[in-house]
Design a protein around this motif. Sequence first.
Motif, PDB file in Angstrom:
ATOM      1  N   THR A   1      -0.499  -3.674  -9.453  1.00 13.41           N
ATOM      2  CA  THR A   1      -1.334  -2.768  -8.661  1.00 13.41           C
ATOM      3  C   THR A   1      -0.949  -2.924  -7.189  1.00 13.41           C
ATOM      4  OG1 THR A   1      -3.063  -4.477  -8.492  1.00 13.41           O
ATOM      5  CG2 THR A   1      -3.293  -2.839 -10.254  1.00 13.41           C
ATOM      6  N   VAL A   2      -1.276  -1.922  -6.385  1.00 15.21           N
ATOM      7  CA  VAL A   2      -0.862  -1.933  -4.975  1.00 15.21           C
ATOM      8  C   VAL A   2      -1.889  -2.667  -4.113  1.00 15.21           C
ATOM      9  CG1 VAL A   2       0.462   0.183  -5.191  1.00 15.21           C
ATOM     10  CG2 VAL A   2      -1.948   0.308  -4.540  1.00 15.21           C
TER      11      VAL A   2
ATOM     12  N   ARG B   1       2.365   9.509  -3.077  1.00 13.07           N
ATOM     13  CA  ARG B   1       2.608  10.423  -4.188  1.00 13.07           C
ATOM     14  C   ARG B   1       3.758  11.397  -3.903  1.00 13.07           C
ATOM     15  NH1 ARG B   1      -1.353  10.077  -7.980  1.00 13.07           N
ATOM     16  NH2 ARG B   1      -3.240   8.932  -7.390  1.00 13.07           N
TER      17      ARG B   1
ATOM     18  N   ALA C   1       1.649   3.411  -3.120  1.00 14.73           N
ATOM     19  CA  ALA C   1       0.682   4.328  -3.724  1.00 14.73           C
ATOM     20  C   ALA C   1       0.957   5.771  -3.329  1.00 14.73           C
ATOM     21  CB  ALA C   1      -0.742   3.931  -3.315  1.00 14.73           C
TER      22      ALA C   1
ATOM     23  N   SER D   1       2.972   8.429  -8.757  1.00 13.20           N
ATOM     24  CA  SER D   1       3.012   7.677  -7.508  1.00 13.20           C
ATOM     25  C   SER D   1       4.306   6.880  -7.516  1.00 13.20           C
ATOM     26  CB  SER D   1       1.802   6.724  -7.383  1.00 13.20           C
ATOM     27  OG  SER D   1       1.924   5.636  -8.281  1.00 13.20           O
TER      28      SER D   1
ATOM     29  N   ASN E   1       0.811  -1.218   0.000  1.00 17.43           N
ATOM     30  CA  ASN E   1       0.000   0.000   0.000  1.00 17.43           C
ATOM     31  C   ASN E   1       0.843   1.267   0.000  1.00 17.43           C
ATOM     32  OD1 ASN E   1      -2.629  -1.134  -0.001  1.00 17.43           O
ATOM     33  ND2 ASN E   1      -2.399  -1.689   2.158  1.00 17.43           N
TER      34      ASN E   1
END
Length: 333
Positions: A164-165, A107, A105, A112, A102
């Motif tokens: 994807t996270v 920024r 993600a 990101s 997580n």
Amino acid sequence: MTVQYPVMLVVAVAVGVGLAAAYRWLQRKRTSALAAVGLTTATSSPSSAGPKLGRAGLRRHLPPMLFLAALTLLLLALARPQATVPVPRVAGTVILAFDVSNSMAARDIEPSRLAAAQSAAIDFVRAQPDTVDIGVIAFGQGALTTQLPTDDHEGTIAAINRLTVAGGTSLGQAILASLTAIVGQTVSLPDPSPEAPPPDLGYWGSATIVLLSDGEDTGGPDAVAAAELAAAAGVHIETIGVGTVEGTTIEVDGYQLATALNEELLTQVAETTSGSYHRAEDARDLDAIYRSLDLRITTQDELLELTGVAVGIAVLLLTIGGLLMINWFGRIL
């Protein structure tokens, strides 16, 4: 050295020896004929039936010798000679291990951390020759091989784009999964008891793991112990810290969590395998790091055809012989 047509090699040697013998016989005959009428040439003596190679003799015999050598080389070229030479090249296996926890993600790197890592990694893959097999590992709390090492770089890029996270982070599991993809068998940490022998993974000196993470290890197998396994197998780990030391906050399941770059663990993992740690605080840093990665340079034996070399030398000898004949005697033959 080998030749494609051995018969032509025999022909070339036979013709070369025959022409040399014929030239020597003609010179002896010429000298004997002159001696029979009481004449001698500047390149012979009355007591000798053969040529005497003084300065004048060199001028007389050097051009024909060059012509004979050139003709022999041209015949050798028809045999298609080949030599095996070691050719340096970038080769081996690269595993791109992406942290998809997580925190990736965040920024603090635009757009990101994960997106910047993906973009730079794709440029890296496209820049590699097909002699480099590239695999992709996605790791969070566990690790998943999303692309086995392959020279299909378009397939590798597709695997990178699918990342994807989700979840936590286990650097140790990432290293073990990367080693599994490299050696082709499941790799795990050995039994911690002193009597347990370490697993024999073989030697994979042409393999490199590129570990992209913010370094926040939230559990799983010990990362340094896993790095020691990689070092024993000759595998280098290059770690790339994605994020900023100051960090930022992210929202996970409605909670605000602070996340920052943990350089200490990433540095320790890299140094354990004689690799290097690289900090990437923006997308441009990531791209520059990928371009500077020290991939393995290996050599591969390749057959190099020498026909062109033989012809080139033959033409050079003919040219030199012709120029000498024109300069010394005002004619070519």
